[in-house]
Design a protein around this motif. Sequence first.
Motif, PDB file in Angstrom:
ATOM      1  N   SER A 171      64.302  -3.529  35.556  1.00 13.42           N
ATOM      2  CA  SER A 171      63.131  -3.729  34.753  1.00 13.42           C
ATOM      3  C   SER A 171      62.780  -2.353  34.189  1.00 13.42           C
ATOM      4  CB  SER A 171      62.023  -3.539  36.567  1.00 13.42           C
ATOM      5  OG  SER A 171      60.859  -2.730  35.748  1.00 13.42           O
ATOM      6  N   PHE A 172      62.393  -3.205  32.891  1.00  8.79           N
ATOM      7  CA  PHE A 172      61.910  -2.329  31.421  1.00  8.79           C
ATOM      8  C   PHE A 172      60.463  -2.313  31.377  1.00  8.79           C
ATOM      9  CE2 PHE A 172      65.588  -4.034  29.603  1.00  8.79           C
ATOM     10  CZ  PHE A 172      65.823  -3.012  28.574  1.00  8.79           C
ATOM     11  N   GLY A 173      59.888  -2.717  32.635  1.00  2.00           N
ATOM     12  CA  GLY A 173      58.105  -2.990  32.529  1.00  2.00           C
ATOM     13  C   GLY A 173      57.979  -1.871  33.564  1.00  2.00           C
ATOM     14  N   ALA A 174      58.917  -1.304  34.516  1.00  2.00           N
ATOM     15  CA  ALA A 174      58.445  -0.379  35.518  1.00  2.00           C
ATOM     16  C   ALA A 174      58.653   1.126  34.360  1.00  2.00           C
ATOM     17  CB  ALA A 174      59.151  -0.634  36.809  1.00  2.00           C
ATOM     18  N   TYR A 175      59.811   1.583  33.465  1.00  6.58           N
ATOM     19  CA  TYR A 175      60.054   2.552  33.220  1.00  6.58           C
ATOM     20  C   TYR A 175      59.147   2.877  31.882  1.00  6.58           C
ATOM     21  CZ  TYR A 175      63.182   3.766  36.928  1.00  6.58           C
ATOM     22  OH  TYR A 175      63.465   4.308  38.156  1.00  6.58           O
ATOM     23  N   ARG A 176      58.338   1.575  31.356  1.00  4.14           N
ATOM     24  CA  ARG A 176      57.662   1.638  30.438  1.00  4.14           C
ATOM     25  C   ARG A 176      56.675   2.407  30.982  1.00  4.14           C
ATOM     26  NH1 ARG A 176      59.894  -2.816  27.759  1.00  4.14           N
ATOM     27  NH2 ARG A 176      57.844  -3.720  29.142  1.00  4.14           N
ATOM     28  N   TYR A 177      55.582   1.971  32.501  1.00  2.28           N
ATOM     29  CA  TYR A 177      54.899   2.485  33.039  1.00  2.28           C
ATOM     30  C   TYR A 177      54.890   4.012  33.727  1.00  2.28           C
ATOM     31  CZ  TYR A 177      51.923   3.088  37.185  1.00  2.28           C
ATOM     32  OH  TYR A 177      51.140   3.760  38.506  1.00  2.28           O
ATOM     33  N   LEU A 178      55.692   4.662  33.608  1.00  4.49           N
ATOM     34  CA  LEU A 178      56.308   5.796  33.977  1.00  4.49           C
ATOM     35  C   LEU A 178      55.663   6.528  32.900  1.00  4.49           C
ATOM     36  CD1 LEU A 178      56.916   8.366  35.809  1.00  4.49           C
ATOM     37  CD2 LEU A 178      59.256   7.320  34.894  1.00  4.49           C
ATOM     38  N   PRO A 179      55.627   6.438  31.747  1.00  2.67           N
ATOM     39  CA  PRO A 179      55.288   7.512  30.380  1.00  2.67           C
ATOM     40  C   PRO A 179      53.900   6.680  30.276  1.00  2.67           C
ATOM     41  CG  PRO A 179      57.122   5.912  29.629  1.00  2.67           C
ATOM     42  CD  PRO A 179      57.209   5.629  31.192  1.00  2.67           C
ATOM     43  N   GLU A 180      53.578   5.823  30.501  1.00  5.55           N
ATOM     44  CA  GLU A 180      51.675   5.411  30.612  1.00  5.55           C
ATOM     45  C   GLU A 180      50.918   6.579  31.429  1.00  5.55           C
ATOM     46  OE1 GLU A 180      52.006   1.851  30.754  1.00  5.55           O
ATOM     47  OE2 GLU A 180      53.281   0.859  28.234  1.00  5.55           O
ATOM     48  N   SER A 181      51.754   6.014  32.545  1.00  2.00           N
ATOM     49  CA  SER A 181      51.146   6.382  33.905  1.00  2.00           C
ATOM     50  C   SER A 181      50.830   7.933  33.912  1.00  2.00           C
ATOM     51  CB  SER A 181      51.441   6.051  35.183  1.00  2.00           C
ATOM     52  OG  SER A 181      52.697   6.389  35.521  1.00  2.00           O
ATOM     53  N   VAL A 182      51.699   8.665  32.877  1.00  2.00           N
ATOM     54  CA  VAL A 182      51.664  10.464  33.339  1.00  2.00           C
ATOM     55  C   VAL A 182      51.035  10.287  32.291  1.00  2.00           C
ATOM     56  CG1 VAL A 182      53.288  11.834  32.367  1.00  2.00           C
ATOM     57  CG2 VAL A 182      54.128  10.246  34.166  1.00  2.00           C
ATOM     58  N   GLU A 183      50.966   9.838  31.123  1.00  2.00           N
ATOM     59  CA  GLU A 183      49.477  10.068  30.119  1.00  2.00           C
ATOM     60  C   GLU A 183      48.586   9.901  30.411  1.00  2.00           C
ATOM     61  OE1 GLU A 183      50.259  11.962  27.022  1.00  2.00           O
ATOM     62  OE2 GLU A 183      52.494  10.818  26.809  1.00  2.00           O
ATOM     63  N   ALA A 184      48.193   8.899  31.216  1.00  2.00           N
ATOM     64  CA  ALA A 184      46.368   8.997  31.759  1.00  2.00           C
ATOM     65  C   ALA A 184      45.912   9.986  32.742  1.00  2.00           C
ATOM     66  CB  ALA A 184      46.745   7.321  32.340  1.00  2.00           C
ATOM     67  N   PHE A 185      47.468  10.103  33.371  1.00  2.00           N
ATOM     68  CA  PHE A 185      46.999  11.085  34.126  1.00  2.00           C
ATOM     69  C   PHE A 185      46.043  12.233  33.984  1.00  2.00           C
ATOM     70  CE2 PHE A 185      48.946  14.097  38.295  1.00  2.00           C
ATOM     71  CZ  PHE A 185      47.959  12.796  39.860  1.00  2.00           C
ATOM     72  N   PRO A 186      44.905  13.010  35.009  1.00  2.00           N
ATOM     73  CA  PRO A 186      44.780  14.501  34.799  1.00  2.00           C
ATOM     74  C   PRO A 186      45.470  15.342  34.812  1.00  2.00           C
ATOM     75  CG  PRO A 186      43.332  13.409  36.648  1.00  2.00           C
ATOM     76  CD  PRO A 186      44.742  12.583  36.661  1.00  2.00           C
ATOM     77  N   SER A 187      44.750  16.282  33.794  1.00  2.00           N
ATOM     78  CA  SER A 187      45.178  17.468  33.526  1.00  2.00           C
ATOM     79  C   SER A 187      45.409  18.250  35.358  1.00  2.00           C
ATOM     80  CB  SER A 187      44.849  17.783  32.318  1.00  2.00           C
ATOM     81  OG  SER A 187      43.589  18.854  33.170  1.00  2.00           O
ATOM     82  N   PRO A 188      46.583  19.512  34.541  1.00  2.00           N
ATOM     83  CA  PRO A 188      46.738  20.181  36.149  1.00  2.00           C
ATOM     84  C   PRO A 188      44.949  20.696  36.680  1.00  2.00           C
ATOM     85  CG  PRO A 188      48.851  20.950  34.886  1.00  2.00           C
ATOM     86  CD  PRO A 188      47.768  19.944  33.913  1.00  2.00           C
ATOM     87  N   GLU A 189      44.756  21.426  36.064  1.00  2.00           N
ATOM     88  CA  GLU A 189      43.274  21.683  35.866  1.00  2.00           C
ATOM     89  C   GLU A 189      41.929  21.038  36.103  1.00  2.00           C
ATOM     90  OE1 GLU A 189      41.429  24.579  36.514  1.00  2.00           O
ATOM     91  OE2 GLU A 189      43.611  26.120  36.160  1.00  2.00           O
ATOM     92  N   ALA A 190      42.464  19.735  36.008  1.00  2.00           N
ATOM     93  CA  ALA A 190      41.502  18.368  36.038  1.00  2.00           C
ATOM     94  C   ALA A 190      41.795  17.556  38.144  1.00  2.00           C
ATOM     95  CB  ALA A 190      41.214  17.487  35.231  1.00  2.00           C
ATOM     96  N   LEU A 191      42.920  18.451  38.101  1.00  2.00           N
ATOM     97  CA  LEU A 191      43.806  17.550  39.208  1.00  2.00           C
ATOM     98  C   LEU A 191      43.372  18.474  39.982  1.00  2.00           C
ATOM     99  CD1 LEU A 191      44.689  16.034  41.691  1.00  2.00           C
ATOM    100  CD2 LEU A 191      47.348  16.977  40.991  1.00  2.00           C
ATOM    101  N   LYS A 192      43.233  19.586  40.218  1.00  2.00           N
ATOM    102  CA  LYS A 192      42.752  20.677  40.669  1.00  2.00           C
ATOM    103  C   LYS A 192      41.345  20.589  41.197  1.00  2.00           C
ATOM    104  CE  LYS A 192      42.002  26.353  40.961  1.00  2.00           C
ATOM    105  NZ  LYS A 192      40.589  26.055  41.357  1.00  2.00           N
ATOM    106  N   ALA A 193      40.153  20.670  40.123  1.00  2.00           N
ATOM    107  CA  ALA A 193      38.599  20.299  40.526  1.00  2.00           C
ATOM    108  C   ALA A 193      38.212  19.070  41.388  1.00  2.00           C
ATOM    109  CB  ALA A 193      38.277  19.811  38.839  1.00  2.00           C
ATOM    110  N   LEU A 194      39.323  17.715  41.244  1.00  2.00           N
ATOM    111  CA  LEU A 194      39.009  16.756  42.171  1.00  2.00           C
ATOM    112  C   LEU A 194      39.426  17.295  43.706  1.00  2.00           C
ATOM    113  CD1 LEU A 194      40.938  13.866  40.063  1.00  2.00           C
ATOM    114  CD2 LEU A 194      38.191  14.122  40.923  1.00  2.00           C
ATOM    115  N   MET A 195      40.623  18.276  44.133  1.00  2.00           N
ATOM    116  CA  MET A 195      40.683  18.077  45.067  1.00  2.00           C
ATOM    117  C   MET A 195      39.906  19.090  45.634  1.00  2.00           C
ATOM    118  SD  MET A 195      44.847  19.047  44.261  1.00  2.00           S
ATOM    119  CE  MET A 195      45.300  19.360  46.254  1.00  2.00           C
TER     120      MET A 195
END
Length: 220
Positions: A171-195
């Motif tokens: 599944s090439f789509g699944a492992y293309r999704y992985l880096p795309e989802s990570v790039e779009a994820f909040p930074s550690p500080e932004a995630l801390k603020a959400l929590m």
Amino acid sequence: MFSEIAPRYDLLNRLLSFGADQRWRARAVALALEGRPRRVLDLATGTGDLALLLKAKAPEAEVVGADFAPPMLEIARRKAQQRGLGVRFLEADALALPFPEGHFDAVTIAFGFRNFADYPRALAELHRVLAPGGRLVLLEFPPPPKGVFGLVYRVYFQRVLPFVGGLISGSFGAYRYLPESVEAFPSPEALKALMEKAGFAVRYELLTFGVAAIHLGVKP
């Protein structure tokens, strides 16, 4: 997508992280068990690695693993049976958990939170099912770090990993999704603020030069 890659999921986790994922999970388990919880939920449990490690380290605790991909859960159940570990695995939606308020003393999520459709709603649900003083441990891939290491890592993550992962899993789509989802994820500080906005007292630590991060949220 996750159901499709279930048969090769564990192999690729070890291979693509060069085994570092096991060290990261061990750290997450140590943080989750510091308060000697009686009931622990491992959400987005996948094939059950973290849930089984929790049970092995705290055999007296009740451990539940929940996920929305049945093929992943079937593998988790087989692994639990083979290892003689009494973990209950069930299908569940992270945005509408089938548990009463304050039911768990700890909740863990390893590399699953970024796949949730609504981060604030998920955090509200996690806050709801945790007892006062309970711990939420989020192990995730933040966006690649800056600097020379980050540049090398980004090349590996965006080019090598999708190719190898797709080749082995089919599944090439699944492992293309992985880096795309990570790039779009909040930074550690932004995630801390959400929590914190969801009501948690939060601290975090970066692992392996910032490749992974663990956020620890405590419900007051």
